[in-house]
Design an enzyme around this catalytic site. Structure first.
Site, short mmCIF file in Angstrom:
data_model
loop_
_atom_site.label_atom_id
_atom_site.label_comp_id
_atom_site.label_asym_id
_atom_site.label_seq_id
_atom_site.Cartn_x
_atom_site.Cartn_y
_atom_site.Cartn_z
N SER A 20 -7.45 7.60 19.26
CA SER A 20 -6.94 6.60 20.21
C SER A 20 -5.85 7.15 21.13
O SER A 20 -5.86 6.85 22.34
CB SER A 20 -6.44 5.36 19.47
OG SER A 20 -7.52 4.74 18.82
N LYS A 69 -5.26 -4.19 9.19
CA LYS A 69 -6.04 -5.03 10.11
C LYS A 69 -6.07 -6.51 9.70
O LYS A 69 -6.26 -7.39 10.54
CB LYS A 69 -7.47 -4.51 10.21
CG LYS A 69 -7.60 -3.23 11.01
CD LYS A 69 -9.06 -2.88 11.15
CE LYS A 69 -9.25 -1.61 11.94
NZ LYS A 69 -10.66 -1.35 12.24
N GLU A 81 -10.96 -16.13 19.27
CA GLU A 81 -12.04 -16.66 18.42
C GLU A 81 -12.78 -15.53 17.70
O GLU A 81 -13.15 -15.65 16.53
CB GLU A 81 -13.01 -17.42 19.32
CG GLU A 81 -13.77 -18.50 18.60
CD GLU A 81 -14.79 -19.12 19.52
OE1 GLU A 81 -14.40 -19.52 20.64
OE2 GLU A 81 -15.96 -19.19 19.13
N ASN A 90 -7.81 -5.62 15.49
CA ASN A 90 -7.55 -4.20 15.78
C ASN A 90 -6.76 -4.02 17.07
O ASN A 90 -6.38 -2.89 17.40
CB ASN A 90 -8.86 -3.38 15.81
CG ASN A 90 -9.68 -3.62 17.06
OD1 ASN A 90 -9.41 -4.56 17.81
ND2 ASN A 90 -10.67 -2.79 17.29
N ASP A 105 -13.81 -4.35 18.28
CA ASP A 105 -15.00 -3.67 17.72
C ASP A 105 -16.27 -4.46 18.02
O ASP A 105 -17.35 -3.87 18.09
CB ASP A 105 -14.86 -3.51 16.19
CG ASP A 105 -13.97 -2.33 15.83
OD1 ASP A 105 -13.75 -1.46 16.69
OD2 ASP A 105 -13.48 -2.29 14.69
N GLY A 129 -17.94 -3.69 4.89
CA GLY A 129 -16.51 -3.59 5.16
C GLY A 129 -16.17 -4.18 6.53
O GLY A 129 -16.93 -4.98 7.08
N GLY A 130 -15.04 -3.73 7.08
CA GLY A 130 -14.56 -4.28 8.34
C GLY A 130 -15.53 -4.09 9.49
O GLY A 130 -15.76 -5.01 10.29
N LEU A 218 -22.37 4.25 13.25
CA LEU A 218 -21.05 3.97 13.84
C LEU A 218 -20.08 5.15 13.69
O LEU A 218 -19.03 5.17 14.33
CB LEU A 218 -20.43 2.72 13.20
CG LEU A 218 -21.25 1.42 13.25
CD1 LEU A 218 -20.36 0.24 12.88
CD2 LEU A 218 -21.89 1.19 14.60
N TYR A 220 -18.34 8.61 14.30
CA TYR A 220 -18.23 9.43 15.52
C TYR A 220 -17.78 10.86 15.24
O TYR A 220 -17.79 11.69 16.16
CB TYR A 220 -17.34 8.76 16.58
CG TYR A 220 -16.02 8.26 16.05
CD1 TYR A 220 -15.89 6.93 15.65
CD2 TYR A 220 -14.93 9.09 15.95
CE1 TYR A 220 -14.69 6.46 15.14
CE2 TYR A 220 -13.72 8.62 15.47
CZ TYR A 220 -13.62 7.31 15.06
OH TYR A 220 -12.43 6.84 14.56
P1 NAP Z 1 -14.54 -0.09 5.19
O1 NAP Z 1 -13.94 -1.39 5.56
O2 NAP Z 1 -13.88 0.78 4.18
O3 NAP Z 1 -16.06 -0.40 4.68
C1 NAP Z 1 -16.93 0.62 4.33
C2 NAP Z 1 -18.21 0.06 3.70
O4 NAP Z 1 -18.99 1.17 3.28
C3 NAP Z 1 -17.96 -0.77 2.44
O5 NAP Z 1 -19.04 -1.65 2.25
C4 NAP Z 1 -17.97 0.31 1.36
O6 NAP Z 1 -18.26 -0.17 0.08
C5 NAP Z 1 -19.10 1.17 1.85
N1 NAP Z 1 -19.01 2.52 1.32
C6 NAP Z 1 -17.92 3.32 1.29
N2 NAP Z 1 -18.23 4.50 0.72
C7 NAP Z 1 -19.54 4.42 0.37
C8 NAP Z 1 -20.43 5.31 -0.29
N3 NAP Z 1 -20.05 6.53 -0.67
N4 NAP Z 1 -21.71 4.90 -0.50
C9 NAP Z 1 -22.11 3.67 -0.12
N5 NAP Z 1 -21.30 2.78 0.51
C10 NAP Z 1 -20.03 3.16 0.75
O7 NAP Z 1 -14.75 0.83 6.46
P2 NAP Z 1 -15.05 0.33 7.96
O8 NAP Z 1 -13.76 0.15 8.68
O9 NAP Z 1 -16.00 -0.80 7.87
O10 NAP Z 1 -15.74 1.62 8.60
C11 NAP Z 1 -17.06 2.00 8.23
C12 NAP Z 1 -17.52 3.15 9.13
O11 NAP Z 1 -17.62 2.69 10.47
C13 NAP Z 1 -16.56 4.34 9.16
O12 NAP Z 1 -17.31 5.52 9.20
C14 NAP Z 1 -15.81 4.16 10.47
O13 NAP Z 1 -15.39 5.40 11.03
C15 NAP Z 1 -16.92 3.56 11.33
N6 NAP Z 1 -16.35 2.79 12.44
C16 NAP Z 1 -16.61 3.23 13.70
C17 NAP Z 1 -16.13 2.54 14.78
C18 NAP Z 1 -16.43 3.03 16.17
O14 NAP Z 1 -15.74 2.62 17.11
N7 NAP Z 1 -17.43 3.86 16.34
C19 NAP Z 1 -15.35 1.37 14.59
C20 NAP Z 1 -15.12 0.94 13.28
C21 NAP Z 1 -15.61 1.68 12.20
P3 NAP Z 1 -17.09 -0.74 -0.91
O15 NAP Z 1 -16.61 -2.00 -0.27
O16 NAP Z 1 -17.80 -0.93 -2.19
O17 NAP Z 1 -16.02 0.33 -0.94
#
Ligand code: NAP
Length: 281
Positions: A20, A69, A81, A90, A105, A129-130, A218, A220
């Site tokens: 960022s 967050k 909303e 975020n 997002d 997740g988020g 998602l 990068y």
């Molecule tokens: P998060 O809140 O930690 O959620 C991750 C999800 O993936 C949860 O459901 C988690 O399960 C699951 N997970 C984690 N490790 C795993 C594994 N080894 N095997 C299977 N499932 C697994 O993370 P997030 O913020 O949602 O981010 C998720 C991904 O999206 C990241 O790679 C992040 O970089 C990417 N992202 C990209 C952008 C973009 O602008 N391109 C924006 C946001 C996020 P549990 O809940 O059981 O731990």
């Protein structure tokens, strides 16, 4: 303090690896705006102090990242909303004198899909997740998509998310290969495959990807994950996380400055940075 320079903050812990600062500082410089984007490593208990610095004049706004967050919501006057639906913020900006939380997002995720016809297309979201929450909220606003299925390693968490957001059906991981066959758009919202040299994939080897699939990872870093590589080798349409990253940043930039982000300049800066860091090993 130099009052001529305005700031925007990144509040999180850790913040060291975030792209960022590069994105926003490139944009401020390109538009000749006297604004600096600064990362702040926020220790437990310090978040409110930094949020209160946002006044829309000297501190224009902030991004919020892991692990704040959700907790940041307690320090804000208002939520958009979208942020309320996702349940996470975020980006913070001043709106009519009120500290307002938004989640960019959602629009970031939708940006690369804008030109695709998704009418009636079934969607599979991996993760709960988020990011998955933002994806589901975004898909709710994407008129006409077909069935939305969620698969995550924690089935109960996936079920709770779908129930909470009122969208999607969570099913067990064992059903992944069959679900892929019935799906047109697959979204990886897990970190599986993330990070330099990581060669993991969230899909099992027997998942049959075809030219009819759109695979949207998602992640990068790396800019091409194993999932994307395999999908490309099967002639599927492939989207990575970088356009979403830039689009979510552009949305925050607009809230803070009222200006459009110079996306081309930002893309060039990020690509140069990623190339330099991948050749550094
Ligand atoms: P998060 O809140 O930690 O959620 C991750 C999800 O993936 C949860 O459901 C988690 O399960 C699951 N997970 C984690 N490790 C795993 C594994 N080894 N095997 C299977 N499932 C697994 O993370 P997030 O913020 O949602 O981010 C998720 C991904 O999206 C990241 O790679 C992040 O970089 C990417 N992202 C990209 C952008 C973009 O602008 N391109 C924006 C946001 C996020 P549990 O809940 O059981 O731990």
């Amino acid at each position: 303090m130099n009052t001529d320079v305005q700031t925007c903050l990144l509040l999180g812990n850790p913040v060291g690896h975030s792209l960022s600062p590069l994105i926003h500082n490139t944009a401020f410089l390109h538009l000749n705006l006297p604004v600096k984007y600064k990362s702040v490593l926020v220790e437990t208990g310090e978040l409110e102090k930094f949020v209160r610095q946002i006044d829309g004049t000297t501190v224009l706004g902030a991004n919020v990242t892991i692990p704040y967050k959700q907790v940041v919501i307690g320090f804000l006057d208002d939520l958009t909303e979208v942020a309320r639906s996702v349940g996470a913020v975020n980006s913070i900006f001043m709106k009519e004198g009120r500290l307002t939380g938004h989640n960019t997002d959602v629009e970031g995720f939708l940006a690369p899909l804008r030109d695709l016809v998704l009418e009636g297309v079934n969607v599979l979201v991996l993760g709960a997740g988020g990011a998955a929450r933002a994806v589901l909220v975004a898909l709710r606003h994407h008129a006409g998509v077909g069935d939305i299925t969620v698969i995550a390693r924690d089935l109960n968490k996936a079920r709770a998310m779908c129930r909470d957001l009122g969208i999607g059906l969570a099913i067990p991981t064992a059903e992944l290969p069959d679900t892929v066959l019935k799906t047109g758009l697959i979204v990886n919202a897990t970190p599986v495959g993330m990070g330099k040299g990581n060669d993991a994939s969230p899909l099992p080897v027997d998942a049959r990807l075809t030219p009819g699939h759109i695979v949207y990872d998602l992640i990068y870093v790396p800019s091409e994950t194993r999932l994307m590589r395999v999908a490309r080798s099967r002639n599927a349409r492939v989207l990575g996380g970088l356009p979403m990253l830039i689009a979510q940043a552009a949305a925050a930039f607009k809230l803070w400055t009222g200006r459009e982000m110079p996306v081309g300049a930002v893309e060039r800066a990020i690509n140069e940075h990623l190339q330099a860091s991948s050749s550094a090993g």
